[in-house]
Design an enzyme around this catalytic site. Sequence first.
Site, mmCIF file in Angstrom:
data_model
loop_
_atom_site.group_PDB
_atom_site.id
_atom_site.type_symbol
_atom_site.label_atom_id
_atom_site.label_comp_id
_atom_site.label_asym_id
_atom_site.label_seq_id
_atom_site.Cartn_x
_atom_site.Cartn_y
_atom_site.Cartn_z
ATOM 1 N N ASP A 23 33.943 76.757 15.147
ATOM 2 C CA ASP A 23 32.915 77.817 15.228
ATOM 3 C C ASP A 23 33.327 79.064 16.006
ATOM 4 O O ASP A 23 32.511 79.638 16.753
ATOM 5 C CB ASP A 23 31.626 77.231 15.825
ATOM 6 N N GLU A 71 29.487 77.262 11.984
ATOM 7 C CA GLU A 71 28.114 76.764 11.892
ATOM 8 C C GLU A 71 27.413 77.705 10.929
ATOM 9 O O GLU A 71 27.202 78.890 11.232
ATOM 10 C CB GLU A 71 27.430 76.747 13.264
ATOM 11 N N LYS A 128 29.526 74.105 8.252
ATOM 12 C CA LYS A 128 28.802 72.898 8.661
ATOM 13 C C LYS A 128 27.374 73.261 9.062
ATOM 14 O O LYS A 128 27.171 74.169 9.862
ATOM 15 C CB LYS A 128 29.546 72.174 9.800
ATOM 16 N N VAL A 156 34.172 76.660 20.252
ATOM 17 C CA VAL A 156 32.950 76.846 21.048
ATOM 18 C C VAL A 156 31.761 76.183 20.355
ATOM 19 O O VAL A 156 31.762 76.028 19.145
ATOM 20 C CB VAL A 156 32.665 78.348 21.236
ATOM 21 N N THR A 157 30.731 75.877 21.151
ATOM 22 C CA THR A 157 30.783 75.809 22.580
ATOM 23 C C THR A 157 31.152 74.383 22.986
ATOM 24 O O THR A 157 30.863 73.434 22.263
ATOM 25 C CB THR A 157 29.430 76.192 23.239
ATOM 26 N N CYS A 161 28.923 72.070 19.868
ATOM 27 C CA CYS A 161 29.597 71.726 18.600
ATOM 28 C C CYS A 161 30.960 71.073 18.806
ATOM 29 O O CYS A 161 31.372 70.237 18.003
ATOM 30 C CB CYS A 161 29.702 72.962 17.721
ATOM 31 N N GLN A 201 36.842 56.922 31.806
ATOM 32 C CA GLN A 201 36.911 55.518 31.355
ATOM 33 C C GLN A 201 38.078 55.299 30.384
ATOM 34 O O GLN A 201 37.918 54.675 29.332
ATOM 35 C CB GLN A 201 35.593 55.109 30.689
HETATM 36 C C1 C5J Z 1 28.012 75.712 18.689
HETATM 37 C C2 C5J Z 1 25.740 76.175 19.275
HETATM 38 N N1 C5J Z 1 28.967 76.074 17.849
HETATM 39 N N2 C5J Z 1 25.983 76.205 20.567
HETATM 40 N N3 C5J Z 1 26.743 76.072 18.377
HETATM 41 O O1 C5J Z 1 28.284 75.120 19.707
HETATM 42 O O2 C5J Z 1 24.608 76.268 18.856
#
Ligand code: C5J
Length: 222
Positions: A23, A71, A128, A156-157, A161, A201
């Site tokens: 993204d 996204e 996606k 990101v972020t 995602c 872990q």
């Molecule tokens: C992503 C979001 N790409 N933060 N989207 O992390 O909504």
Amino acid sequence: MRIEANPFAYAFELKHTALVLIDMQRDFIEPGGFGETLGNDVSLLEAIVPATKAALAAWRKAGGLVVHTREAHKADLSDCPPAKRHRGNPSLRIGDEGPMGRILVAGEPGNQIIDALAPVEGEIVIDKPGKGMFYATGLHELLQQRGITHLLFGGVTTEVCVQTSMREANDRGYDGLLLEDCTESYFPAFKAATLDMIRAQGAIVGWTAPSAALLAALDNAA
Ligand code: C5J
């Protein structure tokens, strides 16, 4: 090949490994985009672009497979659950006209991957509708066809995602490594916590490493 990683070294074969950039789209990263309208400091995200660009260039030079995700929803929003569109009280919702076109809609200017990391021919680009890269995308089948078992992540972020995609990958049997300086959050504490959670872990979700460790591994192999 071997990357000096946390919590221990990460071994991979180039032909079975893909670099996945999650993204890196204009609306999240560039000033004047959707991310900024939500009150976020996008300069935090912009700061990872040089390291991500260098990792991408080295990976391309080595001949590794690259996957980019966005996204993105269909223009008619048929793949956007009402719960996602109506959540919270944002000034702009998915599908609304924003500063760089309709928010999180495929094909809109703000939905494009930033120029510095633009996909080139032969790379996989996945739109996606969810936070995770495997939900409703067919990506797992594409990666299986190509014999991919290992995934290097940036994007990101970190805690949304990227982490969701890494956890989805972990459950599907991939060994994942997150490049620490090629990922960022609008909330630095969330990034730090995510890196800790991933490698806790005995690498319960996967590994983390600075991109310099990947570059060193590629140099050693060349
Ligand atoms: C992503 C979001 N790409 N933060 N989207 O992390 O909504």
